[in-house]
Write a protein that holds these residues in place. Structure first.
Motif, PDB file in Angstrom:
ATOM      1  N   ALA A  70       0.831  -1.206   0.000  1.00  0.00           N
ATOM      2  CA  ALA A  70       0.000   0.000   0.000  1.00  0.00           C
ATOM      3  C   ALA A  70       0.862   1.250   0.000  1.00  0.00           C
ATOM      4  N   GLN A  71       1.927   1.234   0.815  1.00  0.00           N
ATOM      5  CA  GLN A  71       2.814   2.398   0.852  1.00  0.00           C
ATOM      6  C   GLN A  71       3.461   2.624  -0.508  1.00  0.00           C
ATOM      7  N   ILE A  72       3.929   1.529  -1.123  1.00  0.00           N
ATOM      8  CA  ILE A  72       4.582   1.664  -2.424  1.00  0.00           C
ATOM      9  C   ILE A  72       3.610   2.239  -3.436  1.00  0.00           C
ATOM     10  N   LYS A  73       2.381   1.719  -3.412  1.00  0.00           N
ATOM     11  CA  LYS A  73       1.392   2.194  -4.382  1.00  0.00           C
ATOM     12  C   LYS A  73       1.112   3.681  -4.182  1.00  0.00           C
ATOM     13  N   GLN A  74       0.984   4.085  -2.912  1.00  0.00           N
ATOM     14  CA  GLN A  74       0.702   5.487  -2.632  1.00  0.00           C
ATOM     15  C   GLN A  74       1.855   6.365  -3.094  1.00  0.00           C
ATOM     16  N   LEU A  75       3.086   5.914  -2.826  1.00  0.00           N
ATOM     17  CA  LEU A  75       4.247   6.699  -3.235  1.00  0.00           C
ATOM     18  C   LEU A  75       4.306   6.846  -4.746  1.00  0.00           C
ATOM     19  N   LEU A  76       3.953   5.784  -5.458  1.00  0.00           N
ATOM     20  CA  LEU A  76       4.091   5.829  -6.910  1.00  0.00           C
ATOM     21  C   LEU A  76       2.966   6.617  -7.556  1.00  0.00           C
ATOM     22  N   GLN A  77       1.762   6.570  -6.967  1.00  0.00           N
ATOM     23  CA  GLN A  77       0.623   7.195  -7.635  1.00  0.00           C
ATOM     24  C   GLN A  77       0.590   8.702  -7.433  1.00  0.00           C
ATOM     25  N   ASN A  78       1.098   9.194  -6.314  1.00  0.00           N
ATOM     26  CA  ASN A  78       1.048  10.625  -6.030  1.00  0.00           C
ATOM     27  C   ASN A  78       2.425  11.225  -6.225  1.00  0.00           C
ATOM     28  N   PRO A 109       5.531  13.691  -5.832  1.00  0.00           N
ATOM     29  CA  PRO A 109       5.912  14.558  -4.708  1.00  0.00           C
ATOM     30  C   PRO A 109       5.647  16.017  -5.036  1.00  0.00           C
ATOM     31  N   ALA A 110       5.757  16.863  -4.024  1.00  0.00           N
ATOM     32  CA  ALA A 110       5.473  18.291  -4.194  1.00  0.00           C
ATOM     33  C   ALA A 110       6.427  18.883  -5.222  1.00  0.00           C
ATOM     34  N   GLY A 111       5.846  19.567  -6.203  1.00  0.00           N
ATOM     35  CA  GLY A 111       6.660  20.268  -7.174  1.00  0.00           C
ATOM     36  C   GLY A 111       7.104  19.440  -8.357  1.00  0.00           C
ATOM     37  N   VAL A 112       6.845  18.128  -8.333  1.00  0.00           N
ATOM     38  CA  VAL A 112       7.264  17.282  -9.444  1.00  0.00           C
ATOM     39  C   VAL A 112       6.080  17.104 -10.376  1.00  0.00           C
ATOM     40  N   ASP A 113       6.316  17.295 -11.653  1.00  0.00           N
ATOM     41  CA  ASP A 113       5.248  17.211 -12.636  1.00  0.00           C
ATOM     42  C   ASP A 113       4.791  15.765 -12.805  1.00  0.00           C
ATOM     43  N   PRO A 114       3.472  15.529 -12.879  1.00  0.00           N
ATOM     44  CA  PRO A 114       2.992  14.149 -13.026  1.00  0.00           C
ATOM     45  C   PRO A 114       3.561  13.442 -14.243  1.00  0.00           C
ATOM     46  N   ILE A 115       3.768  14.182 -15.343  1.00  0.00           N
ATOM     47  CA  ILE A 115       4.287  13.523 -16.541  1.00  0.00           C
ATOM     48  C   ILE A 115       5.710  13.030 -16.299  1.00  0.00           C
ATOM     49  N   ILE A 116       6.514  13.872 -15.642  1.00  0.00           N
ATOM     50  CA  ILE A 116       7.892  13.461 -15.344  1.00  0.00           C
ATOM     51  C   ILE A 116       7.890  12.253 -14.422  1.00  0.00           C
ATOM     52  N   LYS A 143       8.783   6.394 -13.591  1.00  0.00           N
ATOM     53  CA  LYS A 143       8.348   5.030 -13.274  1.00  0.00           C
ATOM     54  C   LYS A 143       8.607   4.099 -14.450  1.00  0.00           C
ATOM     55  N   VAL A 144       8.383   4.602 -15.670  1.00  0.00           N
ATOM     56  CA  VAL A 144       8.609   3.759 -16.841  1.00  0.00           C
ATOM     57  C   VAL A 144      10.092   3.453 -16.994  1.00  0.00           C
ATOM     58  N   ASP A 145      10.943   4.441 -16.708  1.00  0.00           N
ATOM     59  CA  ASP A 145      12.380   4.266 -16.890  1.00  0.00           C
ATOM     60  C   ASP A 145      13.046   3.500 -15.756  1.00  0.00           C
ATOM     61  N   ASN A 146      12.296   3.096 -14.738  1.00  0.00           N
ATOM     62  CA  ASN A 146      12.901   2.423 -13.594  1.00  0.00           C
ATOM     63  C   ASN A 146      13.626   1.159 -14.063  1.00  0.00           C
ATOM     64  N   PRO A 147      14.946   1.049 -13.823  1.00  0.00           N
ATOM     65  CA  PRO A 147      15.672  -0.139 -14.312  1.00  0.00           C
ATOM     66  C   PRO A 147      15.206  -1.421 -13.645  1.00  0.00           C
ATOM     67  N   ASP A 148      14.833  -1.356 -12.371  1.00  0.00           N
ATOM     68  CA  ASP A 148      14.465  -2.569 -11.650  1.00  0.00           C
ATOM     69  C   ASP A 148      13.314  -2.209 -10.720  1.00  0.00           C
ATOM     70  N   SER A 149      12.089  -2.332 -11.243  1.00  0.00           N
ATOM     71  CA  SER A 149      10.943  -1.875 -10.463  1.00  0.00           C
ATOM     72  C   SER A 149      10.712  -2.719  -9.224  1.00  0.00           C
ATOM     73  N   ILE A 153      12.875   2.474  -6.285  1.00  0.00           N
ATOM     74  CA  ILE A 153      11.712   3.338  -6.255  1.00  0.00           C
ATOM     75  C   ILE A 153      12.180   4.728  -6.645  1.00  0.00           C
ATOM     76  N   PRO A 154      11.389   5.457  -7.456  1.00  0.00           N
ATOM     77  CA  PRO A 154      11.840   6.787  -7.868  1.00  0.00           C
ATOM     78  C   PRO A 154      11.819   7.767  -6.709  1.00  0.00           C
ATOM     79  N   VAL A 155      12.800   8.644  -6.686  1.00  0.00           N
ATOM     80  CA  VAL A 155      12.967   9.631  -5.626  1.00  0.00           C
ATOM     81  C   VAL A 155      13.292  10.962  -6.290  1.00  0.00           C
ATOM     82  N   PRO A 156      12.601  12.048  -5.913  1.00  0.00           N
ATOM     83  CA  PRO A 156      12.900  13.339  -6.551  1.00  0.00           C
ATOM     84  C   PRO A 156      14.228  13.904  -6.066  1.00  0.00           C
ATOM     85  N   MET A 157      14.904  14.616  -6.962  1.00  0.00           N
ATOM     86  CA  MET A 157      16.127  15.340  -6.625  1.00  0.00           C
ATOM     87  C   MET A 157      15.904  16.782  -7.048  1.00  0.00           C
TER      88      MET A 157
END
Lengths: 272, 510
Positions: B294-302, B304-311, B316-322, B326-330
């Motif tokens: 559930a946590q993973i799903k929530q993290l992936l679907q929403n 983070p603040a300031g990050v564009d949904p398209i990006i 998520k698509v470019d994740n080498p090993d899903s 897990i994607p993390v904003p920088m």
């Protein structure tokens, strides 16, 4: 009269803007602006690669552009035209910085992936090394067991040898004993010779194995040797099959001879 | 640039003109002329808000167009960002209106919705159409505000009567954003791992590890049934150290279990306990447990603040090993620098680990050499002991047989031994051949030493002759092989015919 704007801090530039409107009916506007201009952005330069111990080719980057040179220019009068030009220039520099940022981000992701793969490979290598350590320790334990057994055997043999040496003297005169001794002494001599020959054969094998390695030096000679070996195998095959064919020819000859004999007997019977 | 920016201004004018029939324009004029009037201030605010709602919609759209056009010349990411942002703003506006409609009866709800909407409206105003000076100079100020927004820092002044908008790196227009990936931990809550971040160097932590364990034990109440264990120590950037610990609790009946990570973390987060930890130098504590689905799903679907949904979707698509990442904003250069520092330290750790493995391998090779020598030694000793055993056996047999006549089996044994010795000593048999081989090897050793200095070179003509000779030899061998095969087939045919003849003749006679 418009109110004065407070100080506006910025990481790249700071600007204090104030404007005064003349109290006369004319439309002339004078602006006094103090602007700090940022110049000499240190564009990121990729450092030389520092290879790892085993030359995996990973590149380390531990520095980012973090210094800025700031020159302060105070102009008594500035119009909005130059300000717009400066803003456009800063826009352009921003785009340059953005390119560098995304380049670094992409490089970071690539290195991240490489690091993860390297970590996995190091884990596998570590597991292999641990397994080899276990095997080696087991082998050493077995060697210790063998050593213990050999020492045990030696401890049992030594008193027996001493005892036999003492008892051997007075019984040495009889002729039958001499013959016995000759027979069994022969066995001992043969055993010693066989062991010596075995050791010599081992040395020969080791020498041949060491010889085989430098034979790869000359490519053409190696090819010729391979061809000659193939020809030798073919000749051996021919030799073997010639023997087989000779046996079959003899069998066929025997069969034909028997057939002829039966035919003659049949003819004799018919005539009688 | 000027043309692109002019379009939103025109749209803004249209919006204002559209609002005029409703009396908004009159209110605005009243505000301009009588700023100090309390009544005029409140009434025009409401009217202005209504007008700005519509105006914001148009301005947002216009700004989106301009923004996309401007950043399109920079990077493709900018174009996507602009388009997405405009569309997102539009959607937000729609949702806000719907919420107001559906929650019209509640007083508190409209208070919050307009606040969020106001924030977005203010940001858009600062970036597209500030109204500070009332002439074309506002366009320059808009550029300045855009510059600040792109950098993710500063304040955007857009109106004389409203406070400025704070630009942070989380604002949607910040350019310095990227998405990296982090490994997801796979430890379970029962493992009881808790991470403590100390504001000290790793060397200090390691030198005072025992004292640290005792201090943590006191922090946990000094109960004798609890034992603090250190799972690992790792260096972090800026002279910080990460310490992973777990606590083992022994029951009176002798069994022991680990304290769950969440329980330990909750204990560390108490006010007084946290103060004690801060005295020890702990700046942060967290659990190291795997994320629930559930946590993973929530993290992936929403995003983070300031990050564009398209990006975020692209990340998520470019994740080498899903399965493991897990994607993390920088956001910002500082975050990127911190990540690079951590990466550098990880590289050093890998190198250290490889050095250790290299030493282990050297040790293993040394042990291998020792083992080989031992094996050879033990083999020689075995042969020696075997020979001595045979000697002892011989002497015992001699003594045992003394006084008896030679028996038949002993005579046979003597004959066999004489035969073996004869074979061994024959000049053309085993020993002779072995001696010949040994002498040849010694001679070859001597000759090889001399020969190694020379270099062997095959002449081209000689090589061609050799090739031709080998070719002829190959042809001869092929010919011989084919002859043998044909003869074998002929013999098979003769055998078959002979068998048939015998069979038929036998039938006739019988």
């Amino acid at each position: 009269m418009f109110p004065s704007m407070p100080y506006v801090p910025a990481s790249m530039a700071s600007q204090e803007l104030s404007s005064t409107t003349s109290t006369t009916t004319t439309t002339t506007v004078t602006t006094n602006t103090t602007t700090t201009i940022t110049s000499g952005f240190n564009l990121y330069v990729r450092p030389p690669a520092s290879p790892w111990l085993n030359n995996t080719g990973l590149i380390n980057v531990a520095s980012m552009p973090s210094t800025m040179t700031v020159n302060s220019i105070v102009t008594p009068v500035m119009t909005y035209g130059p300000l717009e030009s400066m803003a456009n220039n800063w826009h352009y520099q921003l785009q340059e910085q953005e390119k560098h940022y995304f380049y670094q981000a992409n490089q970071f992701n690539l290195w991240n992936q490489a690091l993860i793969e390297s970590g996995n490979e190091i884990a596998l290598l570590y597991n292999e090394v641990e397994r080899v350590k276990i095997d080696q320790s087991r082998l050493e334990q077995e060697l210790d067991i063998i050593l213990f057994q050999q020492k045990e055997l030696e401890q049992m043999l030594t008193p027996i040898e001493e005892l036999l040496k003492e008892q051997n003297g007075p019984l040495n005169m009889m002729y039958v004993n001499k013959e016995y001794e000759m027979i069994y002494r022969l066995a001992e001599i043969i055993d010693a010779e066989l062991k010596r020959m075995s050791q010599d054969l081992k040395d020969i094998v080791v020498y041949l194995n060491s010889l085989a390695h430098p034979a790869d030096a000359t490519e053409q000679l190696e090819q010729i040797c391979k061809i000659l070996n193939a020809h030798m195998e073919s000749l051996q095959w021919i030799n073997l099959n010639s023997g087989v064919m000779q046996k079959k020819v003899e069998e066929v000859a025997n069969a034909v001879e028997e057939y002829r004999r039966k035919e003659q007997e049949a003819m004799k019977a018919a005539f009688e | 640039m000027a043309f692109n920016f002019g379009a939103p201004s025109g749209t803004s004018g249209t919006s204002t003109a559209t609002a005029a029939p409703a009396g908004g324009f009159g209110g605005f004029g009243t505000t301009t002329t009588t700023a100090g009037s309390a009544f005029s201030f409140s009434a025009p605010t409401n009217t202005g808000s209504t007008g700005l709602l519509g105006g914001t919609q148009n301005k947002g759209f216009g700004f989106g167009t301009g923004f996309g056009t401007t950043t399109g010349t920079g990077t493709g990411l900018g174009t996507g960002l602009g388009t997405g942002l405009g569309f997102g703003g539009f959607n937000t506006q729609q949702q806000q209106q719907q919420q107001q409609t559906s929650l019209g009866g509640l007083f508190s709800q409209p208070t919050q919705a307009p606040a969020q909407s106001t924030q977005l409206i203010n940001t858009a105003s600062a970036l597209s159409a500030p109204t500070l000076l009332g002439d074309e100079r506002d366009a320059i100020l808009a550029k300045w505000n855009q510059l600040q927004a792109f950098w993710g820092t500063g304040k955007g002044y857009f109106n004389n009567n409203i406070p400025p908008v704070e630009f942070t790196q989380e604002n949607p227009f910040c350019r310095f954003k990227a998405v990296g990936y982090s490994c997801m931990p796979n430890n379970k809550d029962e493992d009881g791992l808790v991470v403590l971040i100390f504001n000290k160097k790793e060397t200090d932590i390691r030198s005072q590890q025992q004292q640290l364990v005792e201090s943590l034990h006191k922090v946990l109440g000094g109960n004798q049934t609890l034992t603090v264990n250190v799972e690992g120590i790792k260096t972090l950037p800026d002279d910080q150290t990460e310490v992973v610990i777990y606590v083992v609790e022994r029951s009176p009946n002798g069994t022991s279990r680990r304290v769950p990570a969440t329980t330990l973390y909750a204990h560390f987060e108490q006010a007084n306990i946290k103060a004690q930890l801060q005295q020890l130098g702990v700046t942060l504590s967290m659990t190291r447990t795997e994320l629930s689905p559930a946590q993973i799903k929530q993290l992936l679907q929403n995003p983070p603040a300031g990050v564009d949904p398209i990006i975020w979707e692209q990340a998520k698509v470019d994740n080498p090993d899903s399965e493991k990442l897990i994607p993390v904003p920088m956001v910002g250069f500082k975050e990127l620098l911190r990540r690079l520092k951590v990466q550098d330290q990880m590289t050093k750790q890998h190198q250290t680990r490889l050095d250790i493995i290299s030493e282990d391998i050297s040790e293993l090779q040394k042990n291998q050499t020792t083992t080989m020598a031992k094996i050879a030694q033990y083999k020689r000793k075995l042969m020696e002991l075997s020979h001595r055993t045979l000697q002892v056996l011989i002497k015992q047999e001699i003594q045992r047989k003394s006084g008896y006549a030679i028996q038949a089996d002993e005579e046979q044994l003597r004959v066999q031994l004489d035969t073996i010795q004869g074979e061994l000593n024959a000049p053309t048999q085993f020993k002779g051949r072995l001696n010949e081989l040994m002498s040849q090897i010694r001679m070859q050793n001597h000759f090889g030493a001399v020969k190694s200095e020379e270099k062997y070179y095959i002449d081209a003509d000689l090589l061609r002759e050799i090739k031709q000779h080998l070719k002829q030899q190959q042809e001869g061998l092929s010919h011989l092989i084919s002859i043998i095969k044909d003869d074998l087939e002929d013999i098979k045919l003769v055998e078959h015919g002979l068998n048939e003849t015998i069979h038929s003749r036998g039938g006739v006679f019988s």
